[in-house]
Write a protein that holds these residues in place. Structure first.
Motif, PDB file in Angstrom:
ATOM      1  N   PRO A   3       0.815  -1.205   0.000  1.00  0.00           N
ATOM      2  CA  PRO A   3       0.000   0.000   0.000  1.00  0.00           C
ATOM      3  C   PRO A   3       0.853   1.261   0.000  1.00  0.00           C
ATOM      4  O   PRO A   3       1.887   1.303   0.647  1.00  0.00           O
ATOM      5  CB  PRO A   3      -0.799  -0.105   1.288  1.00  0.00           C
ATOM      6  N   THR A   4       0.397   2.214  -0.741  1.00  0.00           N
ATOM      7  CA  THR A   4       1.093   3.486  -0.829  1.00  0.00           C
ATOM      8  C   THR A   4       0.120   4.610  -0.528  1.00  0.00           C
ATOM      9  O   THR A   4      -0.955   4.685  -1.123  1.00  0.00           O
ATOM     10  CB  THR A   4       1.666   3.692  -2.246  1.00  0.00           C
ATOM     11  N   VAL A   5       0.500   5.472   0.380  1.00  0.00           N
ATOM     12  CA  VAL A   5      -0.329   6.632   0.692  1.00  0.00           C
ATOM     13  C   VAL A   5      -0.109   7.672  -0.394  1.00  0.00           C
ATOM     14  O   VAL A   5       1.020   7.958  -0.779  1.00  0.00           O
ATOM     15  CB  VAL A   5       0.048   7.215   2.074  1.00  0.00           C
ATOM     16  N   VAL A   6      -1.207   8.218  -0.896  1.00  0.00           N
ATOM     17  CA  VAL A   6      -1.132   9.211  -1.962  1.00  0.00           C
ATOM     18  C   VAL A   6      -1.927  10.435  -1.546  1.00  0.00           C
ATOM     19  O   VAL A   6      -3.087  10.325  -1.149  1.00  0.00           O
ATOM     20  CB  VAL A   6      -1.714   8.658  -3.286  1.00  0.00           C
ATOM     21  N   ARG A   7      -1.299  11.581  -1.607  1.00  0.00           N
ATOM     22  CA  ARG A   7      -2.012  12.842  -1.367  1.00  0.00           C
ATOM     23  C   ARG A   7      -2.465  13.365  -2.717  1.00  0.00           C
ATOM     24  O   ARG A   7      -1.654  13.610  -3.612  1.00  0.00           O
ATOM     25  CB  ARG A   7      -1.101  13.856  -0.691  1.00  0.00           C
ATOM     26  N   CYS A   8      -3.740  13.530  -2.876  1.00  0.00           N
ATOM     27  CA  CYS A   8      -4.321  13.951  -4.146  1.00  0.00           C
ATOM     28  C   CYS A   8      -4.473  15.467  -4.167  1.00  0.00           C
ATOM     29  O   CYS A   8      -5.570  16.007  -3.958  1.00  0.00           O
ATOM     30  CB  CYS A   8      -5.644  13.241  -4.371  1.00  0.00           C
ATOM     31  N   VAL A   9      -3.385  16.132  -4.446  1.00  0.00           N
ATOM     32  CA  VAL A   9      -3.347  17.596  -4.418  1.00  0.00           C
ATOM     33  C   VAL A   9      -4.303  18.192  -5.445  1.00  0.00           C
ATOM     34  O   VAL A   9      -4.941  19.216  -5.186  1.00  0.00           O
ATOM     35  CB  VAL A   9      -1.899  18.099  -4.642  1.00  0.00           C
ATOM     36  N   GLY A  10      -4.444  17.548  -6.591  1.00  0.00           N
ATOM     37  CA  GLY A  10      -5.361  18.046  -7.611  1.00  0.00           C
ATOM     38  C   GLY A  10      -6.796  18.095  -7.125  1.00  0.00           C
ATOM     39  O   GLY A  10      -7.534  19.038  -7.423  1.00  0.00           O
ATOM     40  N   ILE A  11      -7.190  17.090  -6.349  1.00  0.00           N
ATOM     41  CA  ILE A  11      -8.537  17.076  -5.779  1.00  0.00           C
ATOM     42  C   ILE A  11      -8.663  18.184  -4.748  1.00  0.00           C
ATOM     43  O   ILE A  11      -9.664  18.906  -4.718  1.00  0.00           O
ATOM     44  CB  ILE A  11      -8.860  15.707  -5.161  1.00  0.00           C
ATOM     45  N   GLU A  12      -7.654  18.328  -3.910  1.00  0.00           N
ATOM     46  CA  GLU A  12      -7.675  19.388  -2.899  1.00  0.00           C
ATOM     47  C   GLU A  12      -7.859  20.754  -3.565  1.00  0.00           C
ATOM     48  O   GLU A  12      -8.680  21.557  -3.137  1.00  0.00           O
ATOM     49  CB  GLU A  12      -6.378  19.382  -2.098  1.00  0.00           C
ATOM     50  N   GLN A  13      -7.090  20.996  -4.609  1.00  0.00           N
ATOM     51  CA  GLN A  13      -7.160  22.284  -5.290  1.00  0.00           C
ATOM     52  C   GLN A  13      -8.506  22.508  -5.960  1.00  0.00           C
ATOM     53  O   GLN A  13      -9.046  23.610  -5.938  1.00  0.00           O
ATOM     54  CB  GLN A  13      -6.035  22.396  -6.318  1.00  0.00           C
ATOM     55  N   ALA A  14      -9.067  21.450  -6.540  1.00  0.00           N
ATOM     56  CA  ALA A  14     -10.352  21.573  -7.227  1.00  0.00           C
ATOM     57  C   ALA A  14     -11.492  21.861  -6.253  1.00  0.00           C
ATOM     58  O   ALA A  14     -12.474  22.508  -6.618  1.00  0.00           O
ATOM     59  CB  ALA A  14     -10.654  20.305  -8.017  1.00  0.00           C
ATOM     60  N   LEU A  15     -11.363  21.395  -5.017  1.00  0.00           N
ATOM     61  CA  LEU A  15     -12.440  21.537  -4.057  1.00  0.00           C
ATOM     62  C   LEU A  15     -12.281  22.729  -3.108  1.00  0.00           C
ATOM     63  O   LEU A  15     -13.244  23.116  -2.447  1.00  0.00           O
ATOM     64  CB  LEU A  15     -12.573  20.261  -3.222  1.00  0.00           C
ATOM     65  N   THR A  16     -11.098  23.299  -3.052  1.00  0.00           N
ATOM     66  CA  THR A  16     -10.858  24.408  -2.131  1.00  0.00           C
ATOM     67  C   THR A  16     -11.786  25.586  -2.437  1.00  0.00           C
ATOM     68  O   THR A  16     -11.899  26.021  -3.582  1.00  0.00           O
ATOM     69  CB  THR A  16      -9.384  24.866  -2.207  1.00  0.00           C
ATOM     70  N   ASN A  17     -12.466  26.047  -1.388  1.00  0.00           N
ATOM     71  CA  ASN A  17     -13.387  27.188  -1.471  1.00  0.00           C
ATOM     72  C   ASN A  17     -14.548  26.963  -2.438  1.00  0.00           C
ATOM     73  O   ASN A  17     -15.083  27.924  -2.994  1.00  0.00           O
ATOM     74  CB  ASN A  17     -12.642  28.480  -1.834  1.00  0.00           C
ATOM     75  N   GLN A  18     -14.908  25.699  -2.648  1.00  0.00           N
ATOM     76  CA  GLN A  18     -16.032  25.356  -3.501  1.00  0.00           C
ATOM     77  C   GLN A  18     -17.101  24.657  -2.669  1.00  0.00           C
ATOM     78  O   GLN A  18     -16.777  23.859  -1.796  1.00  0.00           O
ATOM     79  CB  GLN A  18     -15.597  24.410  -4.629  1.00  0.00           C
ATOM     80  N   PRO A  19     -18.370  24.921  -2.941  1.00  0.00           N
ATOM     81  CA  PRO A  19     -19.416  24.169  -2.248  1.00  0.00           C
ATOM     82  C   PRO A  19     -19.431  22.724  -2.749  1.00  0.00           C
ATOM     83  O   PRO A  19     -19.052  22.464  -3.897  1.00  0.00           O
ATOM     84  CB  PRO A  19     -20.703  24.902  -2.640  1.00  0.00           C
ATOM     85  N   VAL A  20     -19.846  21.825  -1.903  1.00  0.00           N
ATOM     86  CA  VAL A  20     -19.947  20.429  -2.318  1.00  0.00           C
ATOM     87  C   VAL A  20     -21.273  20.260  -3.060  1.00  0.00           C
ATOM     88  O   VAL A  20     -22.343  20.375  -2.481  1.00  0.00           O
ATOM     89  CB  VAL A  20     -19.869  19.471  -1.115  1.00  0.00           C
ATOM     90  N   THR A  21     -21.159  20.033  -4.353  1.00  0.00           N
ATOM     91  CA  THR A  21     -22.320  19.796  -5.204  1.00  0.00           C
ATOM     92  C   THR A  21     -22.127  18.452  -5.896  1.00  0.00           C
ATOM     93  O   THR A  21     -21.022  17.888  -5.873  1.00  0.00           O
ATOM     94  CB  THR A  21     -22.459  20.895  -6.269  1.00  0.00           C
ATOM     95  N   ALA A  22     -23.165  17.970  -6.528  1.00  0.00           N
ATOM     96  CA  ALA A  22     -23.060  16.712  -7.269  1.00  0.00           C
ATOM     97  C   ALA A  22     -21.977  16.820  -8.346  1.00  0.00           C
ATOM     98  O   ALA A  22     -21.200  15.883  -8.564  1.00  0.00           O
ATOM     99  CB  ALA A  22     -24.401  16.342  -7.887  1.00  0.00           C
ATOM    100  N   LYS A  23     -21.909  17.971  -8.996  1.00  0.00           N
ATOM    101  CA  LYS A  23     -20.895  18.178 -10.038  1.00  0.00           C
ATOM    102  C   LYS A  23     -19.484  18.142  -9.439  1.00  0.00           C
ATOM    103  O   LYS A  23     -18.576  17.529 -10.001  1.00  0.00           O
ATOM    104  CB  LYS A  23     -21.134  19.507 -10.748  1.00  0.00           C
ATOM    105  N   GLN A  24     -19.302  18.800  -8.298  1.00  0.00           N
ATOM    106  CA  GLN A  24     -17.987  18.802  -7.647  1.00  0.00           C
ATOM    107  C   GLN A  24     -17.575  17.393  -7.222  1.00  0.00           C
ATOM    108  O   GLN A  24     -16.404  17.037  -7.296  1.00  0.00           O
ATOM    109  CB  GLN A  24     -17.976  19.747  -6.449  1.00  0.00           C
ATOM    110  N   VAL A  25     -18.525  16.597  -6.760  1.00  0.00           N
ATOM    111  CA  VAL A  25     -18.227  15.217  -6.375  1.00  0.00           C
ATOM    112  C   VAL A  25     -17.755  14.435  -7.598  1.00  0.00           C
ATOM    113  O   VAL A  25     -16.755  13.706  -7.537  1.00  0.00           O
ATOM    114  CB  VAL A  25     -19.443  14.535  -5.720  1.00  0.00           C
ATOM    115  N   LEU A  26     -18.434  14.609  -8.724  1.00  0.00           N
ATOM    116  CA  LEU A  26     -18.019  13.912  -9.950  1.00  0.00           C
ATOM    117  C   LEU A  26     -16.628  14.354 -10.401  1.00  0.00           C
ATOM    118  O   LEU A  26     -15.817  13.524 -10.816  1.00  0.00           O
ATOM    119  CB  LEU A  26     -19.034  14.139 -11.065  1.00  0.00           C
TER     120      LEU A  26
END
Length: 74
Positions: free
Chosen positions: A1-24
């Protein structure tokens, strides 16, 4: 097992509301960021689906916690 930090996901979600589109969007970025293995216990496809489901569950719970102003668990 390898721990992976998904920085791209973090950046995409920062200061964004959680919506169905954001989850996708987050799930798509997750699929690009991780490479689960196939082995006797599980397939790569299954592991990716479980990871996407866990991410969705986390984001929904986080959104619910934020909207109700509950304190973060300690």
């Amino acid at each position: 097992p390898t721990v992976v930090r998904c920085v791209g996901i973090e950046q995409a979600l920062t200061n964004q509301p959680v919506t169905a589109k954001q989850v996708l969007v987050a799930q798509e970025l997750l699929a690009q960021a991780i490479t689960p293995i196939d082995d006797i216990r599980s397939t790569q496809r299954y592991r990716l689906k479980v990871s996407a489901n866990l991410l969705e569950d986390f984001l929904i719970r986080l959104s619910q916690r934020s909207s109700s102003n509950l304190p973060a668990p300690t």
